[in-house]
Design an enzyme around this catalytic site. Structure first.
Site, PDB file in Angstrom:
ATOM      1  N   HIS A  36      76.068 -39.762 -34.548  1.00  0.00           N
ATOM      2  CA  HIS A  36      74.827 -40.504 -34.806  1.00  0.00           C
ATOM      3  C   HIS A  36      73.845 -39.549 -35.491  1.00  0.00           C
ATOM      4  CE1 HIS A  36      73.520 -38.198 -31.371  1.00  0.00           C
ATOM      5  NE2 HIS A  36      74.425 -38.786 -30.599  1.00  0.00           N
ATOM      6  N   GLY A  38      71.538 -37.813 -34.413  1.00  0.00           N
ATOM      7  CA  GLY A  38      71.310 -36.542 -33.707  1.00  0.00           C
ATOM      8  C   GLY A  38      72.265 -35.495 -34.234  1.00  0.00           C
ATOM      9  N   HIS A  39      73.558 -35.866 -34.296  1.00  0.00           N
ATOM     10  CA  HIS A  39      74.528 -34.966 -34.919  1.00  0.00           C
ATOM     11  C   HIS A  39      74.142 -34.739 -36.389  1.00  0.00           C
ATOM     12  CE1 HIS A  39      76.973 -37.186 -31.785  1.00  0.00           C
ATOM     13  NE2 HIS A  39      77.236 -35.960 -31.441  1.00  0.00           N
ATOM     14  N   VAL A 178      66.787 -35.773 -31.508  1.00  0.00           N
ATOM     15  CA  VAL A 178      66.476 -36.905 -32.380  1.00  0.00           C
ATOM     16  C   VAL A 178      66.440 -38.166 -31.517  1.00  0.00           C
ATOM     17  CG1 VAL A 178      67.212 -38.260 -34.378  1.00  0.00           C
ATOM     18  CG2 VAL A 178      67.580 -35.793 -34.340  1.00  0.00           C
ATOM     19  N   SER A 187      72.375 -40.790 -28.237  1.00  0.00           N
ATOM     20  CA  SER A 187      73.522 -40.248 -27.512  1.00  0.00           C
ATOM     21  C   SER A 187      74.714 -41.146 -27.797  1.00  0.00           C
ATOM     22  CB  SER A 187      73.226 -40.264 -26.007  1.00  0.00           C
ATOM     23  OG  SER A 187      74.437 -40.113 -25.275  1.00  0.00           O
ATOM     24  N   SER A 188      75.890 -40.532 -27.912  1.00  0.00           N
ATOM     25  CA  SER A 188      77.099 -41.342 -28.108  1.00  0.00           C
ATOM     26  C   SER A 188      77.259 -42.304 -26.939  1.00  0.00           C
ATOM     27  CB  SER A 188      78.327 -40.443 -28.210  1.00  0.00           C
ATOM     28  OG  SER A 188      78.141 -39.474 -29.209  1.00  0.00           O
ATOM     29  N   ARG A 189      76.795 -41.901 -25.768  1.00  0.00           N
ATOM     30  CA  ARG A 189      76.957 -42.742 -24.570  1.00  0.00           C
ATOM     31  C   ARG A 189      76.003 -43.932 -24.546  1.00  0.00           C
ATOM     32  NH1 ARG A 189      78.384 -37.429 -22.105  1.00  0.00           N
ATOM     33  NH2 ARG A 189      80.519 -37.661 -21.371  1.00  0.00           N
TER      34      ARG A 189
END
Ligand code: AMP
Length: 302
Positions: A36, A38-39, A178, A187-189
């Site tokens: 996402h 953030g990455h 982010v 978050s991926s979660r």
């Protein structure tokens, strides 16, 4: 340069050798995929500061405990590839489990006290798994710079310590968290949350932001700052099922801070929304202290 997708350590090493021979500075962003923004922020920073950026996608089985979400961890390689391309990655490294942990694997990195509080208390072995895989990836990639997110603050601090303790020749850069426009940390979660759960998850950030505002307004009582975060979390309508921990810790040592806050601290939360475990934090720095931390304090929004 077109982005290359590489699946074996041998291929990656061969590719990186040619880049290094050209004098290129290598940046590295380790991830577990389902990427996402953030990455994306980590990759963009690396691309801005380095000549070539390696992104790894590896859902590391050794950092998940029994009963955690290893089997259901979300995956979408196609989307991940597009995001890597858009954000400026040069090499995407996607190893199989057996490439990283061949039969007979038995050597681990055991972090010390920094891995004990906060997440370490509830996820035994987690940071040992993280430190081990990151040490292996550093040894494979040999980056000049490696980028980690502030969202996983303890992880970044544990890795920075490991790099110092084991004399690894890499600079660890911590990138600010982010967030969605409404403040939810990406978050991926988050993909586990339904619409209602997503709204409930927001109370974590509301609490942390309220504490940040109070701190900026001069509040220096550790107990009061913790109460301020607790407010939205315990409000019945927020629906946060269970706060796992809420702690104010020294930003460098991760030891609890009580009484008056007179140095840079991290205010850290882990909470379950339904069965989804979410973490978030803010760094609170008395103005004179900010420079020493190498963590930019300005929040980023997507
Ligand atoms: P993960 O894929 O969850 O292992 O995360 C890979 C890297 O991305 C870690 O350094 C995380 O701290 C970072 N990261 C995850 N979410 C965010 C976010 N919302 N903002 C900034 N960095 C993040």
């Amino acid at each position: 340069m077109a982005m290359r997708v590489v699946r074996t350590i041998a291929d990656l090493r061969a590719l990186l050798r040619t880049l290094r021979e050209k004098g290129q500075r290598i940046g590295f962003v380790p991830t577990m995929g389902f990427l996402h923004e953030g990455h994306g922020a980590l990759i963009r920073q690396s691309a801005a500061r380095c000549d070539a950026t390696v992104v790894s996608i590896f859902v590391n089985p050794n950092q998940f405990g029994p009963g955690e979400d290893l089997a259901s961890y979300p995956r979408d390689l196609e989307r991940d590839q597009s995001l890597c391309l858009e954000t400026g990655a040069s090499v995407l490294f996607i190893p199989e489990d057996a490439e990283i942990y061949p039969t007979g694997f038995q050597t681990h990195v055991e972090p010390g006290q920094l891995a004990e509080p906060l997440c370490g208390r509830f996820r035994p072995g987690h940071f040992r798994g993280v430190a081990t895989v990151v040490a292996k990836l550093f040894s494979i990639v040999q980056p000049d710079l490696a980028f980690f997110g502030q969202k996983d603050y303890q992880q970044a601090i544990v890795i920075r310590r490991m790099v110092r303790d084991l004399n690894m020749p890499v600079d660890v850069v911590v990138v600010p968290t982010v967030r969605e426009a409404d403040g939810l940390a990406l978050s991926s979660r988050n993909t586990y949350l339904d619409e209602k759960g997503r709204k409930r998850a927001l109370s974590i950030n509301h609490g942390l932001q309220a504490a940040r505002e109070a701190f900026e307004g001069g509040e220096r009582s550790a107990a009061r700052l913790l109460e301020i975060v607790q407010g939205p979390l315990s409000h019945s309508k927020s629906g946060v099922t269970r706060v796992q921990y809420l702690e104010l810790v020294d930003a460098q040592t991760l030891e609890p801070v009580q009484g008056t806050v007179d140095r840079t601290v991290a205010l850290c939360v882990a909470a379950y929304v339904g069965s989804t475990r979410l973490i978030d934090n803010v760094i609170l720095a008395p103005a004179a202290d900010e420079a020493g931390l190498n963590v930019s304090l300005s929040p980023q929004r997507v």
